[in-house]
Design a protein around this motif. Structure first.
Motif, PDB file in Angstrom:
ATOM      1  N   LYS A 478     -55.379  -1.935  73.232  1.00 57.69           N
ATOM      2  CA  LYS A 478     -55.106  -2.264  74.682  1.00 57.69           C
ATOM      3  C   LYS A 478     -54.255  -3.515  75.137  1.00 57.69           C
ATOM      4  O   LYS A 478     -54.341  -3.928  76.061  1.00 57.69           O
ATOM      5  N   HIS A 479     -53.702  -3.905  74.163  1.00 63.24           N
ATOM      6  CA  HIS A 479     -52.834  -5.137  74.232  1.00 63.24           C
ATOM      7  C   HIS A 479     -51.278  -5.179  74.378  1.00 63.24           C
ATOM      8  O   HIS A 479     -50.749  -4.161  73.658  1.00 63.24           O
ATOM      9  N   GLN A 480     -50.714  -5.814  75.340  1.00 58.76           N
ATOM     10  CA  GLN A 480     -49.224  -5.739  75.530  1.00 58.76           C
ATOM     11  C   GLN A 480     -48.538  -7.258  75.322  1.00 58.76           C
ATOM     12  O   GLN A 480     -48.878  -8.073  75.958  1.00 58.76           O
ATOM     13  N   GLN A 483     -46.424 -10.967  76.922  1.00 57.81           N
ATOM     14  CA  GLN A 483     -46.333 -11.147  78.309  1.00 57.81           C
ATOM     15  C   GLN A 483     -46.373 -12.500  78.843  1.00 57.81           C
ATOM     16  O   GLN A 483     -46.973 -13.313  78.464  1.00 57.81           O
TER      17      GLN A 483
END
Length: 484
Positions: A478-480, A483
């Motif tokens: 669920k992580h980008q 950023q």
């Protein structure tokens, strides 16, 4: 009479010089139990304490309290054993070992020392990553608070932590140029004051919240399996949470990786191991009481909704923005100091070997030193080391910052670090060195008890490592990364 007078003057001058150095030829240490306590509290009352309320919510009042006490007792016992290894063979008058790794090398041999160095420096490096994650979150929280005050509380003010991670990294590049732990003593003392300050704020606001009616105050066994607060918790998720929580608690007591370096700052009178034992007793009693109070109050305030980082729950206190901002500012200052106390042993290890390399290059026939004193004398080699120090320390901070941006998973990272490092550094090496140094006989009652202690914590560590790795894997979905 004149020659005799000259001899007296020379003797006085020689005595003055001898008073300015210790028995190993280094400048005389001036630390005492209070400066050591400042270093110790700075090391333990950091990122880990903010996860204790969440850990308590996963395990519950009963098991959570028992685990904290057991970890405190195990840490106090093993750390006391480790403090006796600073000097060898005699714990009060033997030769000094300036680092944890040198203690292991002197008592257990070179092969064990390499294993120790790997565990110690991996733990220290991981701690700097954790400090960066927490500090950037606090900077982001202050920016979010300023946004609310400027544009109104209904304005969306989500702050991306990536850019604030870069800001914290820039601050650490500057402070990382301080050369050793003696020179960061003032930063350590300041960080300790900050620790007391933000802890009091977080504890007070959590206590106010806990005193309110109409919400859960937690349960004896933590988050329950099944439908709870509109969220369905499976047995797998519960197990994962418990394992990460135990790893977080282990991390909160993980300071032995720099204990010898702290002890190396102490005055030799009284003997360093006696001063360190007094410091350990005061420090661990204080931190355990503090952990119980903060973890328990935070869990009572937020129940099963307790966030992974307790500070993130304080944003709900919008009527006291300034107090929450002050707590975050204290944490930032405190983590600047903790980062440096943690990173200095890594800097010293690498720079010592770099100094030997440069000296060999310039003076290939000169005998190399056997202890960690930078041996450079010639200006050309000093220039090489100065350039190397700037480049190496800056690169260290940059890499730490990049990893923090890629994996900003607070609880999983802390759980993994605690599980990986607690057993070897806090349990295994202190016990093994004690048995070798004091000739504990195999199959004696003491030997059997120490073996059981090591086996128990080894099984706990393996379980927590598995849980934390799986937690990171789940979070990555669920992580980008990166950023800003």
């Amino acid at each position: 009479m004149a020659p005799q007078a000259l001899d007296i003057e020379g003797a006085v001058e020689s005595q003055k010089k001898s008073m300015a150095v210790d028995d190993d030829g280094r400048p005389a240490r001036t630390g005492n139990e209070w400066t050591a306590l400042a270093h110790l509290v700075t090391a333990v009352s950091g990122a880990g304490v903010l996860s204790l309320a969440w850990s308590m919510s996963q395990i519950g009042w009963v098991a959570g309290s028992i685990i904290l006490v057991l970890l405190a007792l195990a840490t106090l016992y093993s750390s006391s054993l480790l403090s006796d290894c600073y000097r060898h063979p005699d714990p009060a008058a033997g030769a000094r070992n300036h680092t944890y790794t040198k203690c292991v090398n002197a008592i257990l041999g070179k092969r064990q020392a390499w294993f120790c160095a790997l565990a110690q420096y991996a733990d220290l490096y991981g701690a700097t990553v954790a400090f960066t994650i927490v500090a950037s979150s606090s900077i982001a929280a202050i920016a979010q608070s300023v946004c609310y005050r400027k544009h109104g509380k209904n304005t969306p003010c989500d702050a991306v932590t990536g850019r604030y991670t870069l800001i914290f990294g820039g601050i650490q590049i500057f402070f990382s140029q301080l050369q050793d732990m003696q020179r960061v003593r003032w930063l350590s003392i300041l960080a300790t004051v900050m620790s007391f300050s933000y802890s009091f704020i977080v504890l007070s606001l959590s206590a106010i919240k806990a005193s309110e009616h109409g919400h859960s105050h937690g349960t004896s066994f933590g988050v329950l399996v099944g439908s709870n607060m509109l969220v369905h918790v499976t047995t797998y998720q519960k197990t994962l949470g418990v394992l990460q929580a135990i790893g977080n608690m282990c991390y909160s007591f993980l300071f032995t990786s720099i204990l010898i370096e702290i002890q190396d700052t102490l005055s030799s009178s009284p003997p360093e191991n006696k001063t360190m034992r007094k410091t350990l007793l005061i420090g661990i009693v204080y931190t355990t009481m503090f952990y119980m109070a903060l973890g328990g109050t935070g869990y009572a305030a937020y129940g099963d909704k307790t966030p992974g980082n307790l500070l993130s729950a304080l944003v709900s206190y919008r009527h006291v923005f300034w107090l929450v901002d002050l707590a975050n500012l204290f944490i930032i200052v405190r983590l600047v100091g903790a980062y440096q106390v943690t990173a200095q042993p890594i800097f010293g290890f690498v720079e010592f070997h770099a100094s030997i390399y440069f000296q060999r290059k310039i003076m290939p026939n000169e005998k190399q030193p056997s202890h960690a004193v930078l041996p450079l004398q010639k200006k050309s080699s000093l220039d090489h080391l100065t350039i190397f120090r700037i480049v190496w320390r800056t690169s260290f901070v940059i890499l730490t910052t990049m990893i923090s941006m890629a994996f900003p998973f607070f609880n999983s990272i802390l759980g993994l670090l605690g599980a990986l490092a607690y057993w070897p550094l806090t349990i295994y090496f202190p016990i093994q060195m004690h048995m070798k140094k004091f000739d504990v006989q195999p199959w004696s009652s003491k030997w059997v008890g120490l073996q059981i202690l090591m086996l128990f914590f080894l099984l706990v560590s393996f379980s927590c490592i598995a849980g934390s790795i799986e937690g990171i894997r789940q979070s990555m979905k669920k992580h980008q990364a990166f950023q800003i």
